[in-house]
Design an enzyme around this catalytic site. Structure first.
Site, PDB file in Angstrom:
ATOM      1  CD  GLU A   1      -7.647  -1.144   7.043  1.00  0.00           C
ATOM      2  OE1 GLU A   1      -6.453  -0.946   7.090  1.00  0.00           O
ATOM      3  OE2 GLU A   1      -8.447  -0.426   6.411  1.00  0.00           O
TER       4      GLU A   1
ATOM      5  CD  GLU B   1      -1.530  10.773  19.712  1.00  0.00           C
ATOM      6  OE1 GLU B   1      -1.563   9.992  18.728  1.00  0.00           O
ATOM      7  OE2 GLU B   1      -0.744  10.610  20.667  1.00  0.00           O
TER       8      GLU B   1
ATOM      9  CB  SER C   1      -2.116   8.265  15.616  1.00  0.00           C
ATOM     10  OG  SER C   1      -2.828   9.478  15.609  1.00  0.00           O
TER      11      SER C   1
ATOM     12  CD  GLN D   1      -2.437   1.296   2.726  1.00  0.00           C
ATOM     13  OE1 GLN D   1      -1.764   1.487   3.738  1.00  0.00           O
ATOM     14  NE2 GLN D   1      -3.742   1.144   2.774  1.00  0.00           N
ATOM     15  N   GLY D   2       0.768   2.052  -1.049  1.00  0.00           N
ATOM     16  CA  GLY D   2       1.558   3.282  -1.151  1.00  0.00           C
ATOM     17  C   GLY D   2       0.706   4.506  -0.900  1.00  0.00           C
ATOM     18  CE1 TYR D   3      -3.873   3.730  -0.743  1.00  0.00           C
ATOM     19  CE2 TYR D   3      -4.944   3.857   1.394  1.00  0.00           C
ATOM     20  CZ  TYR D   3      -4.960   3.459   0.073  1.00  0.00           C
ATOM     21  OH  TYR D   3      -6.057   2.790  -0.413  1.00  0.00           O
ATOM     22  CB  SER D   4       2.307   6.966   4.641  1.00  0.00           C
ATOM     23  OG  SER D   4       1.237   6.370   5.304  1.00  0.00           O
TER      24      SER D   4
HETATM   25  C1  LIG Z   1       4.184  -0.472  11.385  1.00  0.00           C
HETATM   26  C2  LIG Z   1       3.655   0.516  10.380  1.00  0.00           C
HETATM   27  C3  LIG Z   1       3.266   0.081   9.122  1.00  0.00           C
HETATM   28  C4  LIG Z   1       2.776   0.993   8.183  1.00  0.00           C
HETATM   29  N1  LIG Z   1       2.450   0.524   6.922  1.00  0.00           N
HETATM   30  C5  LIG Z   1       2.048   1.416   5.976  1.00  0.00           C
HETATM   31  C6  LIG Z   1       1.788   0.978   4.629  1.00  0.00           C
HETATM   32  O1  LIG Z   1       1.922  -0.203   4.291  1.00  0.00           O
HETATM   33  N2  LIG Z   1       1.429   1.897   3.721  1.00  0.00           N
HETATM   34  C7  LIG Z   1       1.265   3.220   4.039  1.00  0.00           C
HETATM   35  O2  LIG Z   1       0.893   3.986   3.156  1.00  0.00           O
HETATM   36  N3  LIG Z   1       1.509   3.671   5.306  1.00  0.00           N
HETATM   37  C8  LIG Z   1       1.902   2.800   6.272  1.00  0.00           C
HETATM   38  N4  LIG Z   1       2.191   3.245   7.552  1.00  0.00           N
HETATM   39  C9  LIG Z   1       2.126   4.679   7.830  1.00  0.00           C
HETATM   40  C10 LIG Z   1       1.006   5.093   8.738  1.00  0.00           C
HETATM   41  O3  LIG Z   1      -0.217   5.087   8.064  1.00  0.00           O
HETATM   42  C11 LIG Z   1       1.387   6.479   9.277  1.00  0.00           C
HETATM   43  O4  LIG Z   1       2.491   6.292  10.143  1.00  0.00           O
HETATM   44  C12 LIG Z   1       0.273   7.139  10.028  1.00  0.00           C
HETATM   45  O5  LIG Z   1      -0.727   7.531   9.133  1.00  0.00           O
HETATM   46  C13 LIG Z   1       0.765   8.370  10.812  1.00  0.00           C
HETATM   47  O6  LIG Z   1       1.452   9.243   9.968  1.00  0.00           O
HETATM   48  P1  LIG Z   1       2.916   9.784  10.332  1.00  0.00           P
HETATM   49  O7  LIG Z   1       3.787   8.642  10.683  1.00  0.00           O
HETATM   50  O8  LIG Z   1       3.334  10.682   9.218  1.00  0.00           O
HETATM   51  O9  LIG Z   1       2.727  10.646  11.666  1.00  0.00           O
HETATM   52  P2  LIG Z   1       2.126  12.109  11.769  1.00  0.00           P
HETATM   53  O10 LIG Z   1       0.846  12.187  11.014  1.00  0.00           O
HETATM   54  O11 LIG Z   1       3.199  13.093  11.443  1.00  0.00           O
HETATM   55  O12 LIG Z   1       1.809  12.175  13.314  1.00  0.00           O
HETATM   56  C14 LIG Z   1       2.837  12.344  14.293  1.00  0.00           C
HETATM   57  C15 LIG Z   1       2.153  12.458  15.656  1.00  0.00           C
HETATM   58  O13 LIG Z   1       1.300  13.611  15.654  1.00  0.00           O
HETATM   59  C16 LIG Z   1      -0.025  13.241  16.007  1.00  0.00           C
HETATM   60  N5  LIG Z   1      -1.010  14.025  15.227  1.00  0.00           N
HETATM   61  C17 LIG Z   1      -1.014  14.193  13.897  1.00  0.00           C
HETATM   62  N6  LIG Z   1      -2.085  14.928  13.509  1.00  0.00           N
HETATM   63  C18 LIG Z   1      -2.774  15.202  14.660  1.00  0.00           C
HETATM   64  C19 LIG Z   1      -3.981  15.919  14.945  1.00  0.00           C
HETATM   65  N7  LIG Z   1      -4.700  16.488  13.978  1.00  0.00           N
HETATM   66  N8  LIG Z   1      -4.407  15.969  16.246  1.00  0.00           N
HETATM   67  C20 LIG Z   1      -3.693  15.385  17.246  1.00  0.00           C
HETATM   68  N9  LIG Z   1      -2.524  14.712  17.037  1.00  0.00           N
HETATM   69  C21 LIG Z   1      -2.083  14.617  15.774  1.00  0.00           C
HETATM   70  C22 LIG Z   1      -0.146  11.770  15.650  1.00  0.00           C
HETATM   71  O14 LIG Z   1      -1.136  11.130  16.428  1.00  0.00           O
HETATM   72  C23 LIG Z   1       1.254  11.260  15.970  1.00  0.00           C
HETATM   73  O15 LIG Z   1       1.363  10.978  17.348  1.00  0.00           O
HETATM   74  C24 LIG Z   1       2.655   2.363   8.511  1.00  0.00           C
HETATM   75  C25 LIG Z   1       3.037   2.798   9.788  1.00  0.00           C
HETATM   76  C26 LIG Z   1       3.538   1.910  10.711  1.00  0.00           C
HETATM   77  C27 LIG Z   1       3.957   2.432  12.053  1.00  0.00           C
END
Ligand SMILES: Cc1cc2nc3c(=O)[nH]c(=O)nc-3n(C[C@H](O)[C@H](O)[C@H](O)COP(=O)(O)OP(=O)(O)OC[C@H]3O[C@@H](n4cnc5c(N)ncnc54)[C@H](O)[C@@H]3O)c2cc1C
Length: 388
Positions: free
Chosen positions: A246, A372, A370, A128-131
């Protein structure tokens, strides 16, 4: 060649179905892969994939016309519960859980004919290429672009945290196709072969020392227009179409099984159940997990009745993941000086790995939305609190 299973599993009683699934997992699933405290790699699980495929059980959620088991919601929950009860590892299943259902709903005839059988057989493995580095929780800010050039899109940008990209043959991507439109409006959904020139995959080593997720870079990658799923600029709707299971599955009370079992065995082997402090903390975590099981059961019943899950299901994700973290904290503390040693060890006759489950519980409050963000959802849609 896969058998197309003619059994109508929905016609079985829940007990009959559970017995059949349980007996199959118990007799056929490899012992060495039970309760793995990490994500399994495709090379380890390929034989099991083939076993499920040959049995006609690789896609329990797919309709029978596409070679699935066609399970209704109630039977699907039983299937997942039995998988987890027996400690069956989750393979690289994005194709089965995500891409298949998306294509059935939004794919063209040609996309379905090409991708669905190959996804089921495991010839195609999806990631999955979302993030992206600056688009995680705020996914709609994604910047990877796809610009139309004749019959092709030219894709440029970077994805991150792409789970098991290095085990995959294909990626499903969210890309920006209109920079002028407002956030969600200019995003499209593409299917891309990872061997296309211009793609670089770089694994990321996590704190446990495993390479489970990756960076994926796109440098002028030419992707046929036929790779577009749904309409141009409407990829957000395609990506959002899959919620339900999910969100339910992520809150399953079976996930902490390994850590709980080992903690209890260790406690008994070390005589810790004579220590009031340990008993107090063990009981607390056990009650937390009982609460989780009750909450989960409530949502399972809702799904079985065919009712959609509401925003309140966010509380299940929060409770499941935070309880799992508290449990693995206690596991490491109970191990004392041994609790900080990497890998499996034998303590008082019990084989135990303290740190791997601890590490695996850490990101659980991040992925899948997350804690939060889940609290924001509860506050806005369930409690109707004013936003900050
Ligand atoms: C083990 C693992 C597997 C993953 N696999 C995939 C994958 O296969 N494909 C894919 O596309 N992605 C994947 N991800 C990515 C995952 O979807 C992102 O890590 C997630 O969406 C959070 O984004 P970020 O890491 O950029 O953190 P950020 O969005 O930068 O958040 C950082 C912190 O800020 C907090 N925060 C952010 N916005 C707010 C808000 N509005 N209010 C309060 N707090 C906030 C968050 O809760 C977090 O604690 C994976 C992540 C992990 C850890």
């Amino acid at each position: 060649m896969a058998t197309l299973d003619a059994t109508d599993y929905n016609a079985l009683t829940n007990d009959e179905f559970r017995r059949e699934v349980r007996s199959f997992f118990e007799s056929r699933y490899p012992e060495a892969l039970r309760y793995l405290p990490r994500r399994v790699r495709i090379r380890e699980i390929r034989d099991w994939w083939n076993t499920l495929y040959e049995k006609g059980w690789i896609a329990p959620n797919w309709p029978r016309e596409w070679g699935g088991m066609g399970l209704d919601a109630g039977k699907m929950v039983i299937f997942l519960e039995e998988m987890e009860r027996h400690g069956v590892a989750r393979a690289a299943d994005q194709g089965i859980t995500q891409v298949g259902p998306i294509l059935m709903r939004y794919g063209t005839g040609a996309q379905k004919e090409y991708y669905l059988p190959r996804t089921r057989s495991g010839e195609i493995i999806w990631c999955q290429g979302y993030s992206e580095p600056n688009a995680g929780s705020d996914l709609a800010s994604l910047q990877t672009s796809a610009v139309l050039d004749g019959d092709h899109f030219i894709v440029n940008g970077q994805k991150i945290w792409t789970t098991l990209a290095h085990d995959s043959t294909h990626i499903y991507l969210l890309v920006r196709t209109d920079r002028e439109a407002k956030k969600q409006k200019g995003i499209s959904f593409l299917l891309v072969d990872l061997t296309t020139p211009g793609i670089t995959i770089r694994p990321i080593r996590n704190i446990a020392g495993h390479e489970e997720f990756c960076h994926v870079f796109f440098d002028n990658v030419r992707v046929s227009k036929d790779a577009l799923v749904g309409k141009l600029n409407e990829g957000w709707t395609v990506a959002k179409a899959l919620l339900g299971f999910e969100r339910l599955n992520i809150g399953s009370p079976r996930r902490p099984q390994y850590a709980l079992m080992r903690l209890e065995m260790l406690g008994r082997a070390k005589g810790l159940f004579d220590d009031a402090g340990f008993v107090d903390r063990f009981t607390q975590i056990k009650l937390d997990l009982e609460d989780l099981a009750s909450l989960y059961a409530r949502y399972v019943e809702q799904v079985k009745r065919g009712e959609p899950l509401g925003h309140d299901v966010s509380s299940l994700k929060i409770w499941a993941m935070e309880a799992w973290q508290r449990l693995t904290d206690l596991l490491v503390e109970t191990g004392a000086e041994d609790g900080v040693i990497e890998g499996a060890q034998e303590i008082a006759g019990v084989e135990i790995d303290f740190l791997t489950p601890f590490y695996y519980a850490r990101p659980a409050t991040i992925y899948g939305g997350s804690s939060e963000i889940q609290r924001n959802i509860l506050s806005k849609y369930v409690l109707d609190l004013p936003s900050q």
